[in-house]
Design an enzyme around this catalytic site. Structure first.
Site, PDB file in Angstrom:
ATOM      1  N   ASN A  70       7.149 -27.800 -20.172  1.00 56.83           N
ATOM      2  CA  ASN A  70       6.394 -27.751 -21.411  1.00 56.83           C
ATOM      3  C   ASN A  70       5.044 -27.102 -21.191  1.00 56.83           C
ATOM      4  O   ASN A  70       4.465 -27.182 -20.119  1.00 56.83           O
ATOM      5  CB  ASN A  70       6.229 -29.157 -22.022  1.00 56.83           C
ATOM      6  CG  ASN A  70       4.962 -29.847 -21.560  1.00 56.83           C
ATOM      7  OD1 ASN A  70       3.870 -29.590 -22.087  1.00 56.83           O
ATOM      8  ND2 ASN A  70       5.085 -30.702 -20.555  1.00 56.83           N
ATOM      9  N   ALA A  71       4.619 -26.413 -22.237  1.00 52.15           N
ATOM     10  CA  ALA A  71       3.250 -25.904 -22.280  1.00 52.15           C
ATOM     11  C   ALA A  71       2.808 -26.053 -23.728  1.00 52.15           C
ATOM     12  O   ALA A  71       2.650 -25.078 -24.448  1.00 52.15           O
ATOM     13  CB  ALA A  71       3.172 -24.457 -21.818  1.00 52.15           C
ATOM     14  N   CYS A 131      -3.791 -31.590 -16.677  1.00 54.12           N
ATOM     15  CA  CYS A 131      -2.861 -30.839 -17.504  1.00 54.12           C
ATOM     16  C   CYS A 131      -2.794 -29.398 -17.026  1.00 54.12           C
ATOM     17  O   CYS A 131      -3.782 -28.679 -17.077  1.00 54.12           O
ATOM     18  CB  CYS A 131      -3.285 -30.896 -18.962  1.00 54.12           C
ATOM     19  SG  CYS A 131      -2.102 -30.088 -20.013  1.00 54.12           S
TER      20      CYS A 131
END
Ligand code: FAD
Ligand code: FAD
Ligand code: FMN
Ligand code: FMN
Ligand code: FES
Ligand code: FES
Lengths: 305, 263, 305, 263
Positions: A70-71, A131
């Site tokens: 995921n991004a 993140c």
């Protein structure tokens, strides 16, 4: 005798050790259509930032072997709306609320936590140092000094427990954990996603508009366990284990390696009611093995040599 | 009580409609009664190592049997594995999910526009409307495809007794051309107030969306996107909104208003 | 037109880009019972050390989601027996032989490569800087200066091409790759395994006697691809991609991200004839997409932004 | 030509022997003719997300049908998935693998010692010897288990016409006690030169190994170990050798000499 699955982190009690991980449970509203959130030990809300963020354009998720990439890019409603709507919504549930925050620099973290300090529904904050999908944050995750400084400044403005969430994308996660402990962190949570990538061989395009993203799910469980194992040897503060947990047996593994609680992330996308099942099965396992409290298991792996 | 549930269901019926198109019926699902046209279910497909579930629109429901039917075309690894499911095989079903079509106003002429595997939700809506007292004469079902083999389940469609307009690009069945030309003709020939509902390939939906806006016809479209979770918690299935920002296809959608999404 | 799948690394030609990875194909003998090794672009032999090693006691492998953990502990026959028996055995195959070596310090690498220099069947050497299962090596894998020094000293004693094999367990794999390039490496290969762990919840024992081990297989493919992508941007020397490759489509992904050849590891344990299939399918893919040579694909990912 | 091949085979027969014990026959496998008693095959089990193949001793072969039979007990996730295989299901088979039992000398009395799921290779060896001219009278089959439900396929065993000695720990069938006691008795009562072959749980094999050494009886045992690759390239399936170092169960084994391995 019903086994005791309650845990304590930094003086706060949790009815069970199962939390939902940041970014995988929104602000709770959607999961509440599936099960009563009061069945959770806690919920860690999607990372919030000072300003609202739309995040990266589509595609921002991709399927992988036993996991996903995921991004999302920290899409969130921003701290104002979060406090006004989302924290208020969570009032009605009997579960711990951990608010995950991120910023581009130390002062962002400080400002966000100062705001949250006035809202006691935020039982704890979790500092997302890790993140990998925005330039934001990644620096702190790989820089022990910056991490220590940020934690210690946040501790001055936030009066309840502070968790530092760590990245596995470093040479020594234990060093970063020690720095956070020195900064005054009440606990560390680990791991965030591993940097990963995937490419469509028909279009030659990356499968994420951010080109790279974060790998999560059962694929990364062994890496997460090794990280917890190493950090447990290095720090005295409690560890919240995260990474690929999909069943009660995974939870036990994390406890044995040193965790005092866990977070379920990607598994929620495939089995949104997994926490409810896991809580039930944990109790069964403890009963069957005549273990009085799950707290006894933390760090009890019988290592070789 | 939970609005959305996860249950193990069995394949109770399987039909091969064309070499790569199948209809399967699964049961029992406790929430069949609450399923509305346009909603979908998220299936965990056995016998393939895919990590995510796969989304399928509900094609029909049978509340007595607690069964629901889906129609699918073999597309990639997941749908290929589904094609080899046998009666009695079990799979996990998550649902019902997403938004549903709103009801038309009583006086409206209803344009139902389906392309390819966009057929199931539009068929379900048509049937639902008729069963709920809408006059089949006011329903106009535009069904488009590249050739005749794309237009499946015609017998079943016919049974509804509505007006159907078949359109193929190669002219092998019905009118030759694009389905939107037939719709435009209908817009021009009918004076009364109208509403459209559409599901199909994104190119078609884009054309329908533009056409409806051009003629100022309200309506809804059903969108697709790869869906990791299907319940709104991963933020992976987004589409850009005209009003700015993104919306989730699985939660705010899959049913959106004409003109709402940047296609 | 039959597409060209031959590649060139450091002036050496390979009939195709498919090599078998070190530690996953022994010294070739066992695979030769399954297919003709001459169908391979090359074979990278199990890491050899100066003295023979038994490796760690059992259990030293464990199953994981879409992959496995291993802590074999560099079990090998030692350089003497390797040269005498194993290199001689490989004479009869028309394929490149890359000899993987490891040691506890720079001079071990130098001594091993000096020995191998006299044996031209060793077309290349691959320096295993990155085995996470022994204290040996891991230091060099995380220390850019040491890596550079080791490569440059090996280059003085080994006259054919030298590959440095890199670990993903670092904050910046690109930094280590650049150091190896500066040291004179002719190519880099990446990735070795990710540090991981698993525990048996019935015995509380780690599933490996080494407690932790290396994670490999499809689970790590996204991580490996991201590493290749980052290293490709940082160095000019060719990259050999390794990590979770199980089919032709994975190979194309690695090429697009920057690889000039690949190695197949863990997949051999499940599909020992995978290289043969992959070679066939690569040709089909290139034909279908009218790509004349696979070499055109290196680095051709169409990144966003 | 390759000695070891990977082929897709289908389940052609499946029998439930006890609630958790099954025999399945798969075909066609091109190498059935070259399979020797003691060898095993490595199966990729569909419908479970296990990464590794699972190893199974060959129980019987039929060269005309190109089929081979295996017998298994539900143990963990893989064997549970195998129990739900149906006729017609396909799976990938890698084999034939490992070493095989050597033939006894013509004058030897042959002790065949099986425990639990150690039965298949010992049965196959017995049958093979008889089919290759060994006198069934010289074969002594010792079959041990905890209780009568552990001793499966007795009818089939009986058909071989050899001497069989059944032993159960709880005495529910045959002699009460450990199989090794019966074997020891046989050692003591028979003067001629003897050889033993054994497969079963590791505890039993250890006892057999010790006993045979004590009485100076040559022979072989068949070992198990978790096997990632089955072909000798992962070095995961090791056992310590008395002579020092390790050996691979999948390649040098699974058949080892009495006294060779540290158990
Ligand atoms: C709300 C909704 C309802 C649907 N209803 C139906 C239906 O009734 N009948 C039917 O046949 N199909 C339907 N689909 C599509 C169905 O989910 C896809 O065919 C399926 O996901 C493809 O799965 P696969 O494993 O066969 O292919 P994959 O191997 O997953 O996909 C091949 C390619 O398609 C892409 N892809 C996968 N899923 C989607 C998706 N959902 N949208 C766009 N691209 C995708 C992948 O990224 C990949 O590039 C629906 C999808 C959605 C979101
Ligand atoms: C050469 C050989 C021949 C065999 N022949 C037969 C046979 O004819 N019939 C039969 O029923 N079984 C046989 N087995 C055993 C069979 O392979 C195991 O039952 C199977 O691996 C268990 O798989 P599972 O997925 O059901 O259990 P898993 O879930 O994999 O295993 C459960 C537990 O058993 C352990 N384990 C897994 N495989 C083995 C193994 N091979 N040895 C020891 N422990 C293991 C695992 O580590 C785990 O702790 C044989 C094994 C070998 C090596
Ligand atoms: C779609 C997605 C979004 C995520 N967003 C966040 C986030 O906003 N903040 C954060 O700290 N972690 C985020 N994470 C990381 C998870 O919280 C968790 O650390 C990681 O996914 C590993 O756990 P898992 O394997 O159980 O998913 C996200 C993960 C996923 C899959
Ligand atoms: C059982 C096993 C043994 C390995 N032994 C070695 C080794 O001796 N030397 C080495 O450089 N890499 C070794 N590796 C790492 C592989 O060569 C490869 O870098 C890694 O497994 C990632 O590729 P894969 O996912 O295709 O297996 C070993 C890997 C496995 C699984
Ligand atoms: S599929 Fe996860 S938010 Fe829509
Ligand atoms: S199972 Fe791999 S060497 Fe034996």
């Amino acid at each position: 005798m019903t086994p005791d699955i309650s845990v304590e982190i930094a003086g706060l009690s949790f009815k069970n050790p199962i939390l939902t991980a940041s970014g995988t449970c929104g602000y709770g509203e959607e999961l509440a259509d599936i099960f009563d959130l009061s069945q959770l030990g806690g919920i860690v809300t999607k990372t919030i930032t000072m300003k609202p963020r739309d995040g990266h354009p589509s595609p921002r998720t991709a399927e992988a072997s036993s996991g996903m990439l995921n991004a999302i890019g920290l899409a969130n409603v921003g701290v104002d709306k979060f406090i006004e709507e989302k924290l208020t919504y969570l009032e009605k549930f009997d579960t711990r609320v951990v608010v995950n925050v991120a910023g581009t620099c130390t002062s962002d973290y400080v400002n966000l936590c100062a705001r949250l300090n006035d809202h006691p529904r935020a039982d704890m904050v979790e500092l997302n140092f890790s993140c990998p999908n925005v330039d934001v944050g990644m620096e702190i995750a790989t820089d022990a000094k910056l991490a220590e400084e940020t934690v210690s400044k946040v501790k001055k403005v936030f009066s309840r427990p502070v968790i530092a969430k760590l990245s596995p994308n470093v040479t020594s996660i234990a060093d970063i954990a020690v720095a956070c402990e020195n900064g005054g962190a009440d606990a560390v949570s680990l791991i965030n996603t591993l940097v990963g990538m995937a490419v469509d061989i028909n279009t030659f395009r990356p499968r994420l508009t951010n080109n790279t993203g974060g790998l999560s799910g059962p694929a990364i469980k062994p890496v997460a366990l090794a990280c917890v194992f190493k950090v447990y040897k290095a720090v005295k503060i409690p560890i919240i284990g995260i990474g690929g947990i999909s069943n009660y047996s995974d939870v036990i593994e994390f406890f044995l390696c040193g965790a005092s609680a866990v977070q379920i992330g990607t598994t929620l996308f495939v089995e949104p009611d997994a926490p409810v099942k896991i809580v039930k099965e944990l109790k069964k396992y403890l009963s069957k093995n005549k273990i009085e409290s799950i707290r006894e298991l933390t760090g009890k792996v019988r290592i070789y040599k | 009580m939970s609005k959305i549930v996860i249950e193990n269901v069995s394949v109770v019926k399987k039909k091969k409609l064309t070499p790569d198109c199948f209809a399967i019926t699964v049961a029992p699902f406790s929430k069949v009664k609450s399923i509305r046209p346009g909603q979908f279910v998220h299936l965990q497909i056995p016998n393939c190592n895919l990590f995510f579930r796969r989304a399928f629109s509900v094609y029909s429901v049978n509340t007595e049997e607690k069964s629901l039917e889906i129609l699918f075309k073999v597309f990639g690894r997941g749908t290929a594995a589904m094609a080899s499911l046998k009666k009695g095989n079990r799979l996990s079903l998550l649902g019902p999910l997403g938004s549903s079509f709103r009801k038309p106003k009583k006086n409206e002429l209803i344009g139902l526009i389906a392309g390819g595997v966009g057929f199931p939700p539009i068929y379900y809506l048509s049937r639902f409307l008729i069963e709920n007292g809408f006059d089949p004469k006011k329903l106009f079902f535009f069904y488009g495809g590249r050739g005749r083999s794309d237009l499946i389940e015609l017998a079943r469609l016919k049974k509804l007794g509505l007006n159907s307009v078949l359109v193929t690009e190669d002219g092998s069945l019905g009118i030759k051309g694009l389905v939107t030309s037939a719709v435009e003709k209908w817009f021009l020939e009918n004076k009364g107030s109208k509403v459209v509902y559409s599901c199909g390939p994104e190119g078609m939906l884009k054309a329908v969306d533009q056409l409806a806006q051009q003629y100022n016809i309200p309506g809804q479209i059903s969108l697709e996107a790869p869906m990791p979770c299907g319940v709104g918690i991963c933020l992976g299935c987004i589409k850009p909104l005209k009003s700015g920002g993104y919306t989730r296809v699985c939660k705010e959608g899959p049913i959106f208003e004409i003109g709402e999404i940047i296609l």
